[in-house]
Enzyme design. Structure first.
Site, PDB file in Angstrom:
ATOM      1  N   LYS A 205       0.867  -1.074  -0.079  1.00 29.34           N
ATOM      2  CA  LYS A 205       0.165  -0.094  -0.073  1.00 29.34           C
ATOM      3  C   LYS A 205       1.035   1.163   0.035  1.00 29.34           C
ATOM      4  CE  LYS A 205      -3.903   1.808   2.771  1.00 29.34           C
ATOM      5  NZ  LYS A 205      -4.843   1.371   3.687  1.00 29.34           N
TER       6      LYS A 205
ATOM      7  N   SER B 144      -9.594   1.168   2.822  1.00 24.87           N
ATOM      8  CA  SER B 144      -8.922   2.017   1.846  1.00 24.87           C
ATOM      9  C   SER B 144      -7.825   1.226   1.348  1.00 24.87           C
ATOM     10  CB  SER B 144      -8.095   3.240   2.884  1.00 24.87           C
ATOM     11  OG  SER B 144      -7.363   2.595   3.747  1.00 24.87           O
TER      12      SER B 144
ATOM     13  N   SER C 170      -9.796  -1.258   7.124  1.00 21.18           N
ATOM     14  CA  SER C 170      -9.213  -0.924   5.741  1.00 21.18           C
ATOM     15  C   SER C 170      -8.418  -2.197   5.121  1.00 21.18           C
ATOM     16  CB  SER C 170      -8.301   0.116   5.614  1.00 21.18           C
ATOM     17  OG  SER C 170      -9.195   1.401   5.571  1.00 21.18           O
TER      18      SER C 170
HETATM   19  N1  GLN Z   1     -13.192   3.376   6.491  1.00 22.52           N
HETATM   20  C1  GLN Z   1     -12.735   3.569   7.865  1.00 22.52           C
HETATM   21  C2  GLN Z   1     -12.375   5.164   7.666  1.00 22.52           C
HETATM   22  O1  GLN Z   1     -12.395   5.692   6.567  1.00 22.52           O
HETATM   23  C3  GLN Z   1     -11.406   3.009   8.163  1.00 22.52           C
HETATM   24  C4  GLN Z   1     -10.269   3.108   7.220  1.00 22.52           C
HETATM   25  C5  GLN Z   1      -9.101   2.553   7.556  1.00 22.52           C
HETATM   26  O2  GLN Z   1      -9.327   1.502   8.052  1.00 22.52           O
HETATM   27  N2  GLN Z   1      -7.977   3.197   7.215  1.00 22.52           N
HETATM   28  O3  GLN Z   1     -11.561   5.711   8.803  1.00 22.52           O
END
Ligand code: GLN
Length: 493
Positions: free
Chosen positions: A79, A154, A178
């Site tokens: 990532k 994400s 994510s």
């Molecule tokens: N969807 C969640 C957020 O927007 C989790 C994102 C993540 O785990 N980085 O905060």
């Protein structure tokens, strides 16, 4: 079967037996990338030369009979919020579009040490804020099972890369879902390890008390092999767990002892998609048939998790992202005086979701509101953690759906932050509690989209999650783990 279709464990064996060279393996993935990437767009940066260079160095060492790591020569995608020395690390943000870190994240050092060729840096929601990869400042990634759907987020680029055979393994990060949510949307294993299990050093911070790095893969065995590379104490991360790490791959062997399994009521709630629920219950029945004791459990504070998370995570983000001022690194928009320069840089450099979170977080932390918002949210977090402690006195494992629905359409929730936040409602509480949590594929729905079951274990028991995921892989009704990528203009890849 082409090399790119194989699991990391298979490739590892073939490499160790010298049936194939790492250069051949890497080339197969590069060819696959050339074919599929224009339709899926999983990568922000491609690194074919780095991959081939590492591969040929590993091949030489192997010929010389050197002792190599089991994953030596097996490529990986990571990532783009993991710092890579000398290689652009953008966090999918304009503000870091041309940022070249001077050092490697600890996990990046670990994959280099293991001899894993790097195929590229994957797309994500900007600063990991999002659930669909649509918040990337550069482009959206498509779900390989249906190109009109989101891959989740994400870590959507990492999930899409593994799901299409553009990489056998990937690293993602999980602050509130994510890794697990995109794994579920793309039909993969996605593990969020115990907080502190994998070093966060060199992971660009979103919400430091929640961020964790973890694997995405086709099988539990592959995730275990990657955990064996990246897990462990790191003095460079003050929140790193000073505990010995088990051998995750070896831990997959042997019988599963009699399990007490708690089905979390809130993670199979009434409004959830019926096919999602049915697939979870089928896997739960399999565990039952194998001697597990199954019972329902309610986590009383579960409904407050989302609210607490969306105060705590933005608060930490507002503080962490204060460093992007155009002075030290990243984008600088210029201006006649420092105030203009700061506000232009941040105004142009951050996308709308990141700005929304900075504003919410700054508000929640400001004098007069801190007690009402941030402090309250932290108290809720403590109570949620206690719910888990109580639950793990009765159960070895908690299960439920990973997501309330299968992957949604690109654009469907992009303009509605609350709907987007709700898409990882099942993932947040585990993150707040700091416990390990894994999504395992549970089936394919009537529209051909993959579904996932989330399993949660007590702290430091991610080995148990991997073992049970491996067991379920063998016992469940078979279904394809990778899709044929169907193109809108017809044909499939
Ligand atoms: N969807 C969640 C957020 O927007 C989790 C994102 C993540 O785990 N980085 O905060």
């Amino acid at each position: 079967m082409e090399l790119y279709q194989k699991t990391a464990a298979n490739l590892s064996l073939m490499l160790q037996k010298k049936e194939v060279s790492s250069v051949e393996v890497v080339q197969s993935f590069l060819d696959r990338i050339e074919l599929v990437e224009p339709h899926v767009k999983a990568f922000i940066t491609h690194t074919p030369l780095i991959a081939l260079e590492t591969a040929s160095a590993v091949d030489k060492k192997r010929l010389l009979g050197e002792d190599l790591h089991p994953l030596a020569g097996v490529p990986i995608a990571i990532k783009d919020n993991l710092c890579t020395a000398g290689l652009r690390t953008t966090c999918a943000s304009r503000i870091l579009e041309n940022f070249i870190p001077p050092y490697d994240a600890t996990v990046v050092e670990a994959i280099k040490r293991a001899g894993m060729p790097l195929l590229g840096k994957t797309n994500m929601d900007e600063f990991a804020m999002g659930s669909s990869t649509e918040n990337s400042a550069f482009f959206s990634t498509a779900n390989p099972w249906n190109l009109d759907k989101v891959p989740g987020g994400s870590s959507g680029g990492s999930a899409a890369a593994v799901s299409t055979g553009m990489a056998p393994l990937a690293l993602g990060s999980d602050t509130g879902g994510s890794i697990r949510q995109p794994a579920s949307f793309c039909g993969l294993i996605g593990l969020r390890p115990t907080y502190g299990r994998v070093s966060r050093y060199g992971l660009i911070a979103f919400a430091s008390s929640l961020d964790q790095i973890g694997p995405l893969s086709l099988t539990a065995h592959d995730s275990a092999l990657l955990m064996d590379v990246v897990a462990g104490y790191d003095p460079l991360d003050s929140t790193s767990l000073p505990e010995a790490v088990p051998d995750y791959a070896a831990g997959l062997e042997g019988e599963i002892k009699k399990l007490r399994v708690g089905v979390i009521k809130q993670n199979l709630a009434d409004g959830f998609n019926p096919e999602v629920k049915a697939a979870v219950l089928k896997l739960v029945a399999l565990l039952g048939a194998n001697g597990a004791e199954i019972d329902e459990i309610s986590l009383p504070l579960a409904d407050y998790g989302l609210g607490a998370y969306y105060l705590i995570a933005p608060s930490e983000a507002s503080s962490n992202l204060g460093r992007y001022d155009g002075v030290r690194y990243g984008y600088n928009a210029g201006g006649d005086n420092i105030e203009v320069m700061f506000s232009r840089t941040r105004g142009e450099g951050f996308g709308p979701e990141v700005k929304r979170r900075i504003i919410i977080g700054t508000y929640a932390l400001s004098a007069g509101y801190y007690d009402a918002y941030y402090l309250q949210a932290m108290k809720v977090r403590t109570l949620i953690r206690r719910d888990y402690e109580a639950a793990f006195k009765k159960f070895d494992l908690l299960v439920g759906a990973t997501t309330p629905t299968p992957a949604f359409n690109i654009g469907e929730k992009a303009d509605d932050p609350l709907q987007m936040y709700l898409s990882d409602i099942c993932n947040i509480n585990d993150a707040l509690a700091g416990v390990p949590s894994l999504s395992v594929p549970s089936g394919i729905d009537s529209c051909g989209l993959p579904l996932g079951m989330q399993m949660t274990a007590p702290p430091s028991r991610e080995g148990l999650l991997l073992k049970i995921a491996g067991f379920l892989e063998q016992k469940r009704d078979p279904f394809p783990l990778r899709p044929r990528v169907k193109l809108s203009e017809g044909g499939e890849l």
